[in-house]
Design a protein around this motif. Structure first.
Motif, PDB file in Angstrom:
ATOM      1  N   GLU A   6      20.400  18.522  63.466  1.00  0.00           N
ATOM      2  CA  GLU A   6      20.455  18.643  62.015  1.00  0.00           C
ATOM      3  C   GLU A   6      21.275  19.861  61.634  1.00  0.00           C
ATOM      4  O   GLU A   6      21.200  20.896  62.284  1.00  0.00           O
ATOM      5  N   LEU A   7      22.061  19.707  60.601  1.00  0.00           N
ATOM      6  CA  LEU A   7      22.866  20.820  60.116  1.00  0.00           C
ATOM      7  C   LEU A   7      22.052  21.669  59.161  1.00  0.00           C
ATOM      8  O   LEU A   7      21.289  21.152  58.352  1.00  0.00           O
ATOM      9  N   GLU A   8      22.224  22.948  59.257  1.00  0.00           N
ATOM     10  CA  GLU A   8      21.540  23.858  58.346  1.00  0.00           C
ATOM     11  C   GLU A   8      22.462  24.120  57.167  1.00  0.00           C
ATOM     12  O   GLU A   8      23.619  24.504  57.346  1.00  0.00           O
TER      13      GLU A   8
END
Length: 135
Positions: free
Chosen positions: A89-91
């Motif tokens: 998941e991208l922050e």
């Protein structure tokens, strides 16, 4: 009653890479060939080099016979886990900078690197004094 097939990861299979404990992966199946190393017509080094990766291409390129393919079934211990790894998941980070601590950061920075500006000012004073003295 159907037999349960053990599922292994490539990481697990690659940990078995010694003459006493050698696993290879071919066509999505994991084979424990430890007891077959001395009997392998190509030598044990061929099988040892095949650990830690999918050796299907090398196996096919060697042109193994139907008998060899049947023989290898007795060494099959499970299947390779072929599920793709999860996508991380991208922050999401805000483009606004936190300005609350900016004065403190500037103060800390200036305390840490005070030598450079003091040196520049000091040299400027000395050069200016020498220049004015020559006139």
């Amino acid at each position: 009653m159907p037999t349960l097939t053990k599922i292994y990861t490539m990481e697990e299979a690659s940990e078995h890479n010694t003459k006493d404990d050698c696993w290879v992966v071919i066509d999505g199946k994991v084979y424990d060939v430890s007891s077959y190393l001395d009997e392998h017509p190509g030598g044990d080094d061929v099988l040892l080099r095949a650990t830690g990766k999918d050796a299907t291409d090398e196996f096919e390129d060697a042109g193994h016979s139907k008998t060899a393919r049947e023989l290898m079934e007795q060494y099959c211990i499970g299947e390779l886990d072929q599920t793709p790894p999860p996508i991380p998941e991208l922050e999401i980070v805000s483009k606004k900078q936190d300005l609350k601590g900016l004065p403190q950061k500037v103060l800390n920075f200036s305390k840490q690197y005070w030598v450079v500006p003091v040196t520049v000012v000091g040299l400027s004073v000395v050069v200016g004094f020498l220049y004015l003295r020559k006139k």
